[in-house]
Design an enzyme around this catalytic site. Structure first.
Site, PDB file in Angstrom:
ATOM      1  CE  LYS A  45      -3.789  -2.199   2.585  1.00  0.00           C
ATOM      2  NZ  LYS A  45      -4.540  -2.363   4.029  1.00  0.00           N
ATOM      3  CD  GLN A  98      -3.163 -20.055  -1.820  1.00  0.00           C
ATOM      4  OE1 GLN A  98      -3.017 -20.231  -3.235  1.00  0.00           O
ATOM      5  NE2 GLN A  98      -3.986 -19.209  -1.479  1.00  0.00           N
ATOM      6  CG  ASP A 105      -0.686 -13.859  -8.541  1.00  0.00           C
ATOM      7  OD1 ASP A 105      -1.325 -14.885  -7.861  1.00  0.00           O
ATOM      8  OD2 ASP A 105      -1.048 -12.690  -8.238  1.00  0.00           O
ATOM      9  CD  GLU A 126      -6.920 -14.138  -5.145  1.00  0.00           C
ATOM     10  OE1 GLU A 126      -7.514 -14.356  -3.865  1.00  0.00           O
ATOM     11  OE2 GLU A 126      -6.116 -13.545  -5.404  1.00  0.00           O
ATOM     12  CB  THR A 154       4.379 -12.348  -8.209  1.00  0.00           C
ATOM     13  OG1 THR A 154       3.040 -12.692  -8.247  1.00  0.00           O
ATOM     14  CG2 THR A 154       5.326 -12.759  -9.415  1.00  0.00           C
ATOM     15  N   GLY A 205       3.761  -4.462  -9.945  1.00  0.00           N
ATOM     16  CA  GLY A 205       3.736  -3.253  -9.587  1.00  0.00           C
ATOM     17  C   GLY A 205       4.627  -2.513  -8.735  1.00  0.00           C
ATOM     18  NE  ARG A 253     -19.702 -29.317   4.790  1.00  0.00           N
ATOM     19  CZ  ARG A 253     -20.650 -30.109   4.752  1.00  0.00           C
ATOM     20  NH1 ARG A 253     -21.344 -29.851   3.755  1.00  0.00           N
ATOM     21  NH2 ARG A 253     -21.529 -30.679   5.787  1.00  0.00           N
TER      22      ARG A 253
END
Length: 365
Positions: A80, A287, A143, A238, A141, A119, A279
């Protein structure tokens, strides 16, 4: 006598496993290889905004055998507070980039190593260009979506955590005749979901790059029942949208939105269309934590040593990368411009389909 170089290092963006391995490699190579000093900057660019600047000299004795095995980052990090558009307490936003540069100058550094994702690297490069900072970056990352590198620090551990979760869910799914839905991280790319899904024996893998339908998911589950299987495993990134193309997000306390909730959405609808008991498990930040895998420790060590070598060679504005089983370096601009989604025509998609996994019917947006 020639004054020894002083180089700074910081971690920026979300945390992940393997960062301490990078820091260890930077310090060992700089101190033992070149006789330099290494200054660790706390909490990314936020440490450079603090007055006095939040930093410490990193000595070899800090990196005992335990730090290599620890997740997270001993320096702290932040995702942030963009210094070019910094949110102030009164709600205004101001450019504090010059304060960051002044903080860097106050440390009397000769170069900076920044460990972060796209970023963070974009912000660091902009600061370097504005302040004349000699910068090297290292890809980090979970990702694994940074372009021009096959590996980013943190990805392998995230995949292992997700695969381990699949291994834990399978026995209870079979014991109770349930459909287990596992939601994993993946901001805009499905690398974790498809890799862990294949390794963990998922029956359904949903990633942002490929569209899907509830009818397709239901048909897969019904086909499993028809051949005598009493359970199914579903893994979803996600960032996957609803079948009508709507993003599922959660509002945070600061007013921002983050991905999360697609797993619950799918579990409810799978139960409705198949009659199966479902479920949902959301791994979330599990992670990012835990001991790094051997692969993340190895890549972190390779990247850290190579980054220091680039400084010694006077080659800046470069990101360390891994390609074709070799450590290389590329322009930072190329790295952050080359977003790497899952290749819908690539080997993992082909493998999943070859295994009979339901992966969707079309190419996503």
């Amino acid at each position: 006598m020639v004054k020894p170089r002083r180089i700074g290092v910081l971690t920026s963006g979300g945390d992940c496993a393997g960062l301490n391995a990078v820091l260890r490699a930077v310090v060992h190579r700089a101190v033992e290889g070149f006789g330099w000093q290494v200054v660790g900057i706390h909490n990314g660019t936020a440490g450079l905004l603090a007055r006095p600047v939040e930093a410490e000299t990193l000595e070899l004795n800090v990196f005992d055998g335990n730090l290599l095995r620890r997740g997270g980052t001993i320096l702290g990090t932040t995702n942030k507070g963009d210094p070019f558009d910094y949110p102030m307490p009164d709600g205004s936003r101001v450019d504090r980039s010059n304060e960051v540069i002044e903080g860097y100058r106050a440390l009397d550094l000769d170069a900076l190593i920044g460990i972060g994702g796209d970023g963070s690297q974009a912000i660091l490069q902009r600061l370097a260009q504005q302040g004349g900072i000699d910068l090297i970056t290292i890809p980090k990352t979970i990702d694994n979506d940074l372009g021009h590198t096959e590996v980013s620090v943190g990805y392998d551990t995230a995949v292992k955590v997700a695969t381990d979760a699949m291994d834990q869910l399978q026995p209870t799914a079979a014991s109770h005749s349930r459909v287990m839905v596992l939601e994993v991280m993946g901001r805009d790319a499905g690398h974790i979901a498809i890799a862990a899904g294949i390794a963990g024996g998922a029956d359904v893998i949903l990633i942002p790059e490929i569209g899907y339908s509830l009818e397709g998911i239901a048909a897969k589950i019904e086909s499993l029942k028809a051949r005598g299987r009493n359970f199914a495993l579903v893994i979803v990134a996600e960032a996957v949208k609803t079948e009508t193309g709507e993003a599922v997000r959660q509002r945070q306390g600061d007013g921002s939105f983050t991905y999360g909730g697609i797993g619950h959405y799918l579990a409810e609808r799978i139960a409705a269309v198949t009659g199966s008991e479902t479920r949902i498990t959301v791994l979330g930040h599990l992670q990012r934590g835990g001991p790094p895998t051997d692969r993340d420790r190895l890549m972190g060590s390779v990247f850290g040593v190579y980054a220091v070598d680039l400084i010694a060679a006077g080659r800046f504005d470069r990101m360390v990368a891994w390609n074709n089983r070799q450590v290389v370096d590329i322009p930072i601009a190329d790295a952050i411009a080359g977003y790497q989604a899952v290749d819908v025509d690539g080997p993992l998609v082909h493998t999943a389909r070859g295994l009979g996994v339901y992966l969707g019917e079309g190419i996503g947006e």
